[in-house]
Motif scaffolding. Structure first.
Motif, PDB file in Angstrom:
ATOM      1  N   LEU A 135       0.819  -1.213   0.000  1.00  0.00           N
ATOM      2  CA  LEU A 135       0.000   0.000   0.000  1.00  0.00           C
ATOM      3  C   LEU A 135       0.856   1.268   0.000  1.00  0.00           C
ATOM      4  N   TYR A 136       1.966   1.247   0.726  1.00  0.00           N
ATOM      5  CA  TYR A 136       2.774   2.450   0.857  1.00  0.00           C
ATOM      6  C   TYR A 136       3.831   2.568  -0.238  1.00  0.00           C
ATOM      7  N   ARG A 137       3.774   1.679  -1.204  1.00  0.00           N
ATOM      8  CA  ARG A 137       4.705   1.753  -2.312  1.00  0.00           C
ATOM      9  C   ARG A 137       4.021   2.422  -3.509  1.00  0.00           C
ATOM     10  N   LYS A 138       4.715   3.303  -4.203  1.00  0.00           N
ATOM     11  CA  LYS A 138       4.223   4.001  -5.397  1.00  0.00           C
ATOM     12  C   LYS A 138       2.962   4.818  -5.131  1.00  0.00           C
ATOM     13  N   ASN A 139       2.822   5.327  -3.908  1.00  0.00           N
ATOM     14  CA  ASN A 139       1.717   6.224  -3.538  1.00  0.00           C
ATOM     15  C   ASN A 139       0.350   5.604  -3.864  1.00  0.00           C
ATOM     16  N   GLY A 183      -2.635   7.358  -2.018  1.00  0.00           N
ATOM     17  CA  GLY A 183      -3.176   8.550  -2.678  1.00  0.00           C
ATOM     18  C   GLY A 183      -4.090   8.200  -3.846  1.00  0.00           C
ATOM     19  N   HIS A 184      -3.684   7.196  -4.643  1.00  0.00           N
ATOM     20  CA  HIS A 184      -4.533   6.778  -5.760  1.00  0.00           C
ATOM     21  C   HIS A 184      -5.861   6.199  -5.263  1.00  0.00           C
ATOM     22  N   LEU A 185      -5.793   5.460  -4.148  1.00  0.00           N
ATOM     23  CA  LEU A 185      -7.015   4.894  -3.590  1.00  0.00           C
ATOM     24  C   LEU A 185      -7.941   5.981  -3.070  1.00  0.00           C
ATOM     25  N   ALA A 186      -7.377   7.009  -2.431  1.00  0.00           N
ATOM     26  CA  ALA A 186      -8.199   8.116  -1.926  1.00  0.00           C
ATOM     27  C   ALA A 186      -8.817   8.919  -3.080  1.00  0.00           C
ATOM     28  N   ASP A 187      -8.055   9.099  -4.160  1.00  0.00           N
ATOM     29  CA  ASP A 187      -8.600   9.824  -5.308  1.00  0.00           C
ATOM     30  C   ASP A 187      -9.707   9.039  -6.016  1.00  0.00           C
ATOM     31  N   THR A 188      -9.657   7.706  -5.916  1.00  0.00           N
ATOM     32  CA  THR A 188     -10.676   6.876  -6.571  1.00  0.00           C
ATOM     33  C   THR A 188     -11.934   6.748  -5.728  1.00  0.00           C
ATOM     34  N   LEU A 189     -11.785   6.898  -4.406  1.00  0.00           N
ATOM     35  CA  LEU A 189     -12.903   6.635  -3.496  1.00  0.00           C
ATOM     36  C   LEU A 189     -14.047   7.631  -3.680  1.00  0.00           C
ATOM     37  N   ILE A 190     -13.750   8.918  -3.814  1.00  0.00           N
ATOM     38  CA  ILE A 190     -14.792   9.944  -3.931  1.00  0.00           C
ATOM     39  C   ILE A 190     -15.581   9.790  -5.232  1.00  0.00           C
ATOM     40  N   PRO A 191     -14.942   9.616  -6.397  1.00  0.00           N
ATOM     41  CA  PRO A 191     -15.741   9.384  -7.620  1.00  0.00           C
ATOM     42  C   PRO A 191     -16.614   8.141  -7.554  1.00  0.00           C
ATOM     43  N   VAL A 192     -16.126   7.089  -6.898  1.00  0.00           N
ATOM     44  CA  VAL A 192     -16.939   5.868  -6.770  1.00  0.00           C
ATOM     45  C   VAL A 192     -18.166   6.134  -5.916  1.00  0.00           C
TER      46      VAL A 192
END
Length: 573
Positions: free
Chosen positions: A288-292, A295-304
């Motif tokens: 999870l902490y590799r390659k950010n 952050g990608h998961l947090a950016d995907t959560l709101i649109p979903v």
């Protein structure tokens, strides 16, 4: 009469000497435990056997002689071996000899003190002393004094080998006057490493026990019994899993010795389960902490979340029209639709209000994976429950409204038939109603009956959405229960050392020739993999449905709330 001689296969290459073991007169059997090599002093051998008998509480004695000559047998050696029978005085005196590299052994008995010596048929049974010692087919050692003296069972052989553990503690580096050959004659297995680990584990277990008792005392304090904390502790699966793992840590850190094989295997299974769980959790955390990826998961959560809310809005707009060509009560349909649309609007506002903090929340939640993969999965289940809280609210509203109408219609239907529900006796009794009561009851029954299809449609749609969320959470809990309850140590032991999980024994014929003793090989039958899981499965909190399918369908029809998994405190073995 048949004489059975159980000979350890590790002594087949031992030098010539005398056989020590236990004579079981009820079975006419001799269990050979070790070979004492030449030279030796008979008095010292008797003193040594007396000490072993005092410590192990097993009647160990000299049973015969063993001859392993790589050349032709000398007459002086054979006479010396026969004369040993007069020194140690055992009837019958067993003589086993192996000549060179020949596969044929000779086994005979001498009965010097018997007036009518009879020729006995001999069965020579080879057994792996190490496997028999570790197979745990014998009675527990702590209850050996209370065991029933049933000498007809094969467990007496296993009991003899297990209780003679004191005999196997010497090794070839011992400077004593007696040299033995047995399954540990090359040195006690991993003795130095095991002793160092035992000495180091005592203070570590004491410290861990103190910390866990302090933590469990805080968890049982009155602070957690107040309403907000007690409600969260009982509803969040993360708190439930943490409490479950806390109990596991208390079990493996206890300095109390395991009383039997099942308790020992339970501790080992819990330890390996915890170890693998934490290892998988650390791997997940490093991913999870590799390659950010956080952050990608947090950016995907709101649109979903926005997409789900939009789909729900489209579904409600469809229900407020003419769904599937059904004619609904327009007034009630509009009221319910606008009520649920307002809740979706509140939910979207709530999600966007939390959007600046979601990445930070996920960053700290990812750290909890170091506590184990199961804790991370339980946190995922709780996050799904929080993100679909509006669906749960829709389901509760629809179920309550539908349940109210069902119970109202059933009560008014009894009114038509001149019946009523007796609350005190919990039964239906006859009752007479006047004209006004029948008129009002008819009006209410008609109103509820024509409003029922609209309410039932909303209830059906939101129940299906709720069941979809419950199925996803149920799959997560199934994976958590699989990690918690699977006896990994027992399965690894069954794969690598199957004799440690023995279910019985079997015999294989090695040699059957006239004039020679019948030679058999005793082998350990291991438990099957299904038997290992069934025998050593760890208790866990089940996530399976508490009710049968018939009861579940009945609850769905009546509009009662369903809880598909058991709550905290309801253990299942």
């Amino acid at each position: 009469m048949v004489l059975k001689v159980f000979f350890p296969s590790c002594c087949s290459s031992a030098d010539s000497g005398i056989l020590i073991g236990r004579w079981i007169s009820e079975q006419n059997s001799a269990v050979i435990l070790a070979v004492v090599h030449f030279p030796f002093i008979p008095v010292q051998v008797k003193q040594y056997l007396g000490e072993v008998q005092r410590l192990a509480k097993v009647s160990v004695s000299v049973l015969g002689s063993w001859s392993n000559s790589k050349q032709e047998k000398e007459e002086s050696l054979s006479e010396f071996l026969e004369d040993l029978g007069t020194i140690f005085c055992h009837e019958p005196w067993i003589q086993i000899s192996k000549e060179g590299d020949s596969k044929f052994w000779s086994c005979s008995t001498l009965q010097k003190h018997s007036k009518n010596p009879q020729e006995e048929e001999i069965i020579l049974v080879y057994y792996d002393q190490r496997k028999v010692m570790l197979s745990h087919l014998h009675p527990p050692l702590d209850t050996a004094g209370q065991r029933a003296e049933d000498a007809s069972k094969l467990s007496a052989i296993f009991d003899t080998v297990a209780r003679s553990q004191v005999l196997f503690m010497t090794d070839r580096y011992d400077e004593g006057p007696i040299k033995l050959t047995h399954w540990q004659s090359d040195g006690v297995e991993a003795s130095i490493i095991v002793e160092l680990m035992k000495q180091a584990s005592v203070p570590a277990c004491m410290l861990l026990t103190f910390l866990l008792s302090l933590l469990s005392g805080i968890c049982r304090s009155r602070v957690l019994k107040f309403w907000p904390l007690s409600f969260l502790w009982s509803k969040l699966s993360t708190c439930e899993q943490l409490g479950h793992r806390l109990q596991h840590l208390q079990v493996i850190s206890s300095n109390k010795k395991a009383q039997n094989q099942n308790q020992l295997m339970r501790k080992a299974n819990i330890f390996v389960s915890l170890l693998i769980d934490v290892a998988l959790g650390i791997l997940l955390m490093s991913w999870l902490y590799r390659k950010n990826r956080i952050g990608h998961l947090a950016d995907t959560l709101i649109p979903v979340a926005d997409h789900v809310a939009e789909e729900l809005q489209d579904l409600l707009q469809w229900l407020m029209g003419a769904p599937a060509g059904l004619k609904m009560n327009r007034a009630l349909d509009q009221v319910l639709g606008r009520f649920f649309l307002y809740h979706i609007h509140l939910w979207i506002s709530y999600i966007h209000l939390l959007s600046p903090f979601i990445e930070m929340i996920l960053w700290y939640v990812g750290l909890s994976a170091c506590l184990g993969l199961t804790v991370a999965l339980c946190i995922l289940s709780d996050i799904i429950a929080l993100l679909t809280f509006h669906i749960y609210c829709f389901y509760v509203y629809g179920a309550r409204l539908y349940c109210l109408k069902i119970y109202g219609l059933s009560s008014l239907w009894r009114l038509f038939r001149g019946k009523k529900w007796n609350v005190l006796r919990q039964r239906v009794d006859s009752c007479s109603y006047d004209l006004d009561q029948l008129f009002i009851g008819t009006l209410l029954f008609t109103i509820l009956l024509f409003l029922l299809p609209t309410t039932a449609l909303y209830y059906l749609v939101f129940t299906l959405l709720r069941l979809l969320v419950v199925i996803v959470q149920g799959l997560i809990h199934l994976l958590v229960d699989l990690i918690d309850s699977l006896p990994l140590y027992s399965l690894i032991l069954r794969l690598c050392r199957s004799y440690r999980l023995a279910a019985g024994v079997k015999f294989r014929v090695l040699e059957q020739q006239d004039g020679k003793p019948l030679r058999l090989l005793m082998q350990i039958n291991p438990l099957s993999y299904g038997g290992v899981v069934q025998t050593y499965r760890l208790p866990t909190y089940s996530c399976y449905p508490r009710d049968s399918w018939a009861s579940l369908c009945k609850k769905l029809f009546l509009g009662e709330l369903i809880y598909p998994w058991k709550h905290k405190g309801e253990k299942q073995n």
